[in-house]
Motif scaffolding. Structure first.
Motif, mmCIF file in Angstrom:
data_model
loop_
_atom_site.group_PDB
_atom_site.id
_atom_site.type_symbol
_atom_site.label_atom_id
_atom_site.label_comp_id
_atom_site.label_asym_id
_atom_site.label_seq_id
_atom_site.Cartn_x
_atom_site.Cartn_y
_atom_site.Cartn_z
ATOM 1 N N PRO A 258 0.731 -1.194 0.070
ATOM 2 C CA PRO A 258 0.011 -0.030 0.086
ATOM 3 C C PRO A 258 0.914 1.608 0.010
ATOM 4 C CG PRO A 258 0.080 -1.106 2.155
ATOM 5 C CD PRO A 258 0.573 -2.025 1.251
ATOM 6 N N ASP A 259 2.016 1.303 0.457
ATOM 7 C CA ASP A 259 2.881 2.377 0.665
ATOM 8 C C ASP A 259 3.611 2.398 -0.698
ATOM 9 O OD1 ASP A 259 4.722 4.488 1.370
ATOM 10 O OD2 ASP A 259 5.247 3.461 3.410
ATOM 11 N N MET A 260 3.542 3.671 -1.502
ATOM 12 C CA MET A 260 4.437 3.831 -2.553
ATOM 13 C C MET A 260 5.660 4.630 -2.303
ATOM 14 S SD MET A 260 1.661 3.790 -5.991
ATOM 15 C CE MET A 260 3.201 4.207 -7.085
ATOM 16 N N SER A 261 6.028 4.829 -1.320
ATOM 17 C CA SER A 261 7.306 5.575 -1.051
ATOM 18 C C SER A 261 8.413 4.634 -1.427
ATOM 19 C CB SER A 261 7.323 5.899 0.430
ATOM 20 O OG SER A 261 7.717 4.575 1.175
ATOM 21 N N ALA A 262 9.544 5.447 -1.845
ATOM 22 C CA ALA A 262 10.714 4.857 -2.202
ATOM 23 C C ALA A 262 11.180 3.614 -1.359
ATOM 24 C CB ALA A 262 11.742 5.708 -2.616
ATOM 25 N N GLU A 263 11.249 4.015 -0.011
ATOM 26 C CA GLU A 263 11.880 2.896 1.106
ATOM 27 C C GLU A 263 10.755 1.985 1.057
ATOM 28 O OE1 GLU A 263 10.947 6.470 1.337
ATOM 29 O OE2 GLU A 263 13.108 7.219 1.438
ATOM 30 N N ALA A 264 9.846 1.977 1.119
ATOM 31 C CA ALA A 264 8.718 0.919 1.227
ATOM 32 C C ALA A 264 8.754 0.112 -0.026
ATOM 33 C CB ALA A 264 7.331 1.268 1.770
ATOM 34 N N LEU A 265 8.607 0.626 -1.123
ATOM 35 C CA LEU A 265 8.717 -0.182 -2.238
ATOM 36 C C LEU A 265 9.966 -0.817 -2.591
ATOM 37 C CD1 LEU A 265 6.522 -0.646 -4.873
ATOM 38 C CD2 LEU A 265 7.627 1.363 -5.919
ATOM 39 N N SER A 266 11.113 -0.299 -2.350
ATOM 40 C CA SER A 266 12.309 -0.946 -2.505
ATOM 41 C C SER A 266 12.291 -2.240 -1.640
ATOM 42 C CB SER A 266 13.536 -0.053 -2.283
ATOM 43 O OG SER A 266 14.662 -0.727 -2.183
ATOM 44 N N GLU A 267 11.862 -2.138 -0.175
ATOM 45 C CA GLU A 267 11.892 -3.167 0.558
ATOM 46 C C GLU A 267 10.958 -4.290 -0.149
ATOM 47 O OE1 GLU A 267 10.715 -5.809 3.675
ATOM 48 O OE2 GLU A 267 9.514 -4.371 2.811
ATOM 49 N N ALA A 268 9.703 -3.848 -0.323
ATOM 50 C CA ALA A 268 8.681 -4.867 -0.675
ATOM 51 C C ALA A 268 9.373 -5.698 -1.986
ATOM 52 C CB ALA A 268 7.475 -4.218 -0.950
ATOM 53 N N LEU A 269 9.926 -4.942 -2.983
ATOM 54 C CA LEU A 269 10.409 -5.748 -4.123
ATOM 55 C C LEU A 269 11.581 -6.655 -3.687
ATOM 56 C CD1 LEU A 269 10.599 -2.681 -6.508
ATOM 57 C CD2 LEU A 269 9.131 -4.676 -6.964
ATOM 58 N N ARG A 270 12.445 -6.268 -2.617
ATOM 59 C CA ARG A 270 13.512 -7.242 -2.429
ATOM 60 C C ARG A 270 13.143 -8.363 -1.685
ATOM 61 N NH1 ARG A 270 16.002 -2.185 -0.568
ATOM 62 N NH2 ARG A 270 15.598 -3.181 1.657
ATOM 63 N N THR A 271 12.021 -8.192 -0.946
ATOM 64 C CA THR A 271 11.498 -9.363 -0.032
ATOM 65 C C THR A 271 10.614 -10.252 -0.933
ATOM 66 O OG1 THR A 271 9.783 -7.908 0.953
ATOM 67 C CG2 THR A 271 12.110 -8.036 2.122
ATOM 68 N N PHE A 272 9.666 -9.533 -1.614
ATOM 69 C CA PHE A 272 8.686 -10.281 -2.170
ATOM 70 C C PHE A 272 9.240 -11.004 -3.578
ATOM 71 C CE2 PHE A 272 5.203 -10.737 -5.445
ATOM 72 C CZ PHE A 272 4.280 -11.523 -4.639
ATOM 73 N N ARG A 273 10.095 -10.392 -4.285
ATOM 74 C CA ARG A 273 10.989 -10.964 -5.417
ATOM 75 C C ARG A 273 10.051 -11.287 -6.585
ATOM 76 N NH1 ARG A 273 14.063 -15.487 -4.820
ATOM 77 N NH2 ARG A 273 15.548 -14.338 -6.234
ATOM 78 N N PRO A 274 9.165 -10.270 -7.130
ATOM 79 C CA PRO A 274 8.365 -10.371 -8.178
ATOM 80 C C PRO A 274 9.022 -10.848 -9.433
ATOM 81 C CG PRO A 274 8.687 -8.131 -7.969
ATOM 82 C CD PRO A 274 9.522 -8.968 -6.780
ATOM 83 N N THR A 275 8.455 -11.547 -10.228
ATOM 84 C CA THR A 275 8.728 -11.920 -11.799
ATOM 85 C C THR A 275 8.590 -10.959 -12.682
ATOM 86 O OG1 THR A 275 7.183 -13.427 -12.179
ATOM 87 C CG2 THR A 275 8.931 -14.310 -11.075
ATOM 88 N N TYR A 276 7.651 -10.185 -12.511
ATOM 89 C CA TYR A 276 6.706 -9.205 -13.585
ATOM 90 C C TYR A 276 6.718 -7.997 -12.792
ATOM 91 C CZ TYR A 276 5.036 -7.992 -18.018
ATOM 92 O OH TYR A 276 4.794 -7.086 -19.258
ATOM 93 N N LEU A 277 7.001 -6.587 -13.219
ATOM 94 C CA LEU A 277 6.941 -5.492 -12.717
ATOM 95 C C LEU A 277 5.932 -4.634 -13.709
ATOM 96 C CD1 LEU A 277 7.773 -3.783 -10.431
ATOM 97 C CD2 LEU A 277 9.693 -2.816 -11.702
ATOM 98 N N TYR A 278 4.698 -4.248 -12.913
ATOM 99 C CA TYR A 278 3.812 -3.257 -13.496
ATOM 100 C C TYR A 278 4.014 -1.992 -12.821
ATOM 101 C CZ TYR A 278 1.114 -6.538 -15.741
ATOM 102 O OH TYR A 278 0.592 -7.953 -16.706
ATOM 103 N N GLY A 279 4.327 -0.693 -13.405
ATOM 104 C CA GLY A 279 4.413 0.427 -12.816
ATOM 105 C C GLY A 279 4.053 1.471 -13.690
ATOM 106 N N VAL A 280 4.480 2.800 -13.412
ATOM 107 C CA VAL A 280 4.234 4.058 -14.299
ATOM 108 C C VAL A 280 5.632 4.748 -14.545
ATOM 109 C CG1 VAL A 280 1.713 4.512 -13.360
ATOM 110 C CG2 VAL A 280 3.591 5.315 -12.238
ATOM 111 N N PRO A 281 5.504 5.572 -15.393
ATOM 112 C CA PRO A 281 6.888 5.898 -15.865
ATOM 113 C C PRO A 281 7.500 6.828 -14.521
ATOM 114 C CG PRO A 281 5.454 6.635 -17.427
ATOM 115 C CD PRO A 281 4.544 6.095 -16.420
ATOM 116 N N SER A 282 6.974 7.258 -13.638
ATOM 117 C CA SER A 282 7.627 8.041 -12.718
ATOM 118 C C SER A 282 8.348 6.966 -11.618
ATOM 119 C CB SER A 282 6.454 8.779 -11.707
ATOM 120 O OG SER A 282 5.562 8.031 -11.180
#
Length: 635
Positions: A258-282
């Motif tokens: 739920p938290d789109m801050s850089a810190e929270a998103l970075s931590e979630a990506l490292r721990t969840f380890r997705p295979t596909y990334l959906y995002g917006v240009p920003s």
């Protein structure tokens, strides 16, 4: 009309509603992990199987029935992207109710308008603040009967309330949901004027998901791995809803952040380890800038920039080869790329969890240089295209023939035309039913089954679509020159210091720009500016302002190199604060409210153009001095 692209249908027709996929997956593969949740923001991920999700959906659906929610009733969900959002939406669809997504950051007036316009019988909010917002407008909402608060245990209460309802009641209601029943009333972000409620059916929401899964599902993960996606985009937007639909219909493991801050998103990506990334240009721009900043702080900035350049060159050569326009990377380039793979690229991928190998950027165009960079480091990221009115994506890159700078070709079953004025028209199974309570707007947008998107673009001879901007965003200078601002803004945002940019110039003698700075990179830039050391505070501030003026001048000059002289930025101003939702200058889906920005900064824009003739040319950076009649103004 001109430039027509048509692809044949490829998927089986839908026979029921969206909730059926949860029940079908549970029956087919009951132990398949389909969701992952965390009990604490940084806690471990716990997997939820298909049968466990189905049981939660059934229990909550029974509670909704016990509360009087019936087929056709509309219930708003005003919450961030979290586990409960998914369970709740599928429970509502299981009983034939309609979901009305509301951004949790919406103002009191926006909440009142949406709940009243949609005639919602209930609203699910996240916290006490949202309860107060809804409570302040309840007197004007005669249809509203329920306000449920997630953080106060509302779903548990609903589940207990539904214990007296038999499961057969849920099954009966679910089976009478038809594909063309309304599933979602999605309100547009409202970049200008009041939001319009787009009625989206179960069929229209499922169509792009099923088409993408049928044709491209195997690309979501390497062979032998279950695909996984970290959902952080707002489910209040159709892009987020499409991601949810892809995961639940395709057996893709989905985690929520739920938290789109850089810190929270970075931590979630490292721990969840997705295979596909959906995002917006920003998001993709921010990830790149974080890579660059980390490298510079470690004293490896030059190495990173060489590696980034090699990645782009390598990806461009590979693209020319797959399109039959070249022989691919030469020996030296392959050697350099292999070296950087061992020393740089794999570390960059590790920062995103180590398993991401593909991604999609949507909402607005991603600059081709960024797309090439990500492909060069081993993560192919392409632009997606779709609207709220099309229930999500309507184009995709053909496998093995991907083309950077385009959004691909029309999805099978979808038709795209480009009108003589450049506006993109779309026809297909994912189109919305119309705007609720607004027949006039519906008639103005839907012409004989074709949707007038309001976007500008062109199709090449192979059917690849390129988006050039929004029709209403085109700037016409006082000299009659038409300028599409998107390309300039994209190029400006590539500079690490630039966070946002809005190109202006309607009825002005030349094109101008309002620029905001990335606070994190600005702090890093200040720390590493040698010329600021020594001297008193006033002299340091003056040197910093001069250095910053020169740096932004270089960014503007680089952006201007991609357009003609008459389209180039001749005057700009750096603003003290960013465009965000709090000041009303950014939509919840991260789009610029251009008209609002122009009105908000009317005085600054006027002063910027008046100063253009007064500022001595010798004060401008060397890059800017090469322009005719140029100027830069800092605030």
């Amino acid at each position: 009309m001109r430039d027509v692209a048509l692809a044949p249908p490829a998927t089986s027709p839908l026979t029921g509603g969206l909730a059926d996929s949860v029940f079908e997956t549970a029956a087919r593969t009951p132990t398949l992990p389909v969701l992952a949740r965390r009990s604490a923001p940084s806690g471990p991920w716990e997997e939820v199987t298909a049968v466990e999700l189905r049981d939660e959906v059934v229990d909550l659906a029974k509670g909704l029935i016990a509360s009087g929610v019936s087929p056709g009733h509309r219930v708003a969900v005003m919450a961030r992207t979290r586990y409960e959002w998914t369970v709740l939406s599928y429970a509502l669809w299981a009983v034939g109710a309609e979901v009305v997504p509301v951004y949790p950051t919406s103002s009191r007036d926006q909440v009142e308008w949406i709940l009243r316009d949609a005639r919602c019988v209930g609203v699910v909010v996240e916290d006490e603040q949202s309860v107060m917002t809804v409570g302040s407008v309840c007197a004007t909402l005669p249809s509203l009967r329920h306000v449920w608060q997630l953080d106060a245990g509302a779903l548990d209460d609903l589940t207990r309330r539904g214990e007296v309802i038999p499961q057969t009641t849920v099954d009966s209601l679910r089976r009478i949901v038809l594909p063309d029943s309304t599933a979602v009333i999605a309100y547009t972000s409202g970049t200008s004027g009041r939001p319009l409620g787009c009625a989206l059916t179960h069929r229209s929401l499922a169509s792009p998901c099923d088409t993408l899964l049928a044709g491209w599902g195997k690309t979501a993960a390497p062979p032998g791995q279950q695909p996984s996606v970290l959902a952080f985009l707002p489910f209040s937007h159709v892009y987020g809803l499409m991601v949810q639909g892809l995961c639940l219909r395709g057996g893709i493991l989905m985690g929520h952040e739920p938290d789109m801050s850089a810190e929270a998103l970075s931590e979630a990506l490292r721990t969840f380890r997705p295979t596909y990334l959906y995002g917006v240009p920003s998001v993709f721009e921010k990830i790149y800038k974080n890579f660059l900043r980390a490298a510079q702080e470690a004293g490896r900035g030059a190495l990173f920039e060489r590696a980034a350049g090699t990645a782009r060159d390598f990806a461009a050569a590979v693209e020319r080869q797959r399109l039959g326009r070249g022989s691919g990377p030469g020996f030296d380039l392959r050697l350099q790329h292999a070296l950087f793979e061992r020393t740089v690229y794999r570390r960059l991928r590790a920062a995103l969890g180590g398993r991401v190998h593909r991604g999609t950027s949507g909402g607005s165009p991603l600059h081709p240089d960024l797309s090439l960079f990500y492909e060069g480091i081993g993560i192919y990221v392409h632009d997606g295209y779709g609207l709220t009115e099309t229930s999500g994506g309507i184009t995709m890159q053909p496998l093995g023939r991907e083309r950077t700078g385009t959004v691909g070709q029309a999805l099978p079953g979808t038709e795209i035309q480009v009108a003589d004025d450049g506006e993109i028209l779309v026809r297909g199974p994912s189109l919305f039913q119309g705007y609720v309570n607004d027949d006039a707007s519906t008639r103005a947008t839907l012409w004989g089954g074709w949707l007038a998107t309001g976007d500008l673009g062109h199709l090449d001879h192979d059917g690849y679509l390129t988006i050039t901007g929004r029709k209403k965003d085109v700037i016409i200078t006082s000299g009659g020159k038409s300028v599409a601002p998107t390309a300039l803004e994209q190029r400006l945002r590539l500079h690490p210091l630039v966070q946002q940019a809005v190109v202006v110039g309607d009825n002005r003698p030349c094109v101008g720009a309002l620029i905001t700075l990335d606070p994190e990179f600005l702090a890093h830039w200040r720390r590493n500016l040698p010329s600021l050391h020594g001297g008193d505070s006033s002299s340091r501030e003056a040197r910093e302002e001069n250095a910053l003026r020169e740096e932004i001048g270089r960014a503007v000059a680089t952006a201007n190199s991609s357009v003609s002289r008459s389209e180039s930025i001749r005057v700009f101003r750096v603003l003290a604060e960013p465009f965000n939702q709090a000041n009303g200058l950014l939509t919840p889906s991260m789009k610029l409210r251009r008209d609002t920005i122009v009105r908000h900064y009317a005085a600054e824009i006027e002063a910027m153009y008046q100063a253009r003739a007064r500022v001595p040319r010798e004060t401008a950076p060397p890059e800017v001095l090469s322009w005719d009649d140029s100027d830069d103004v800092f605030r």
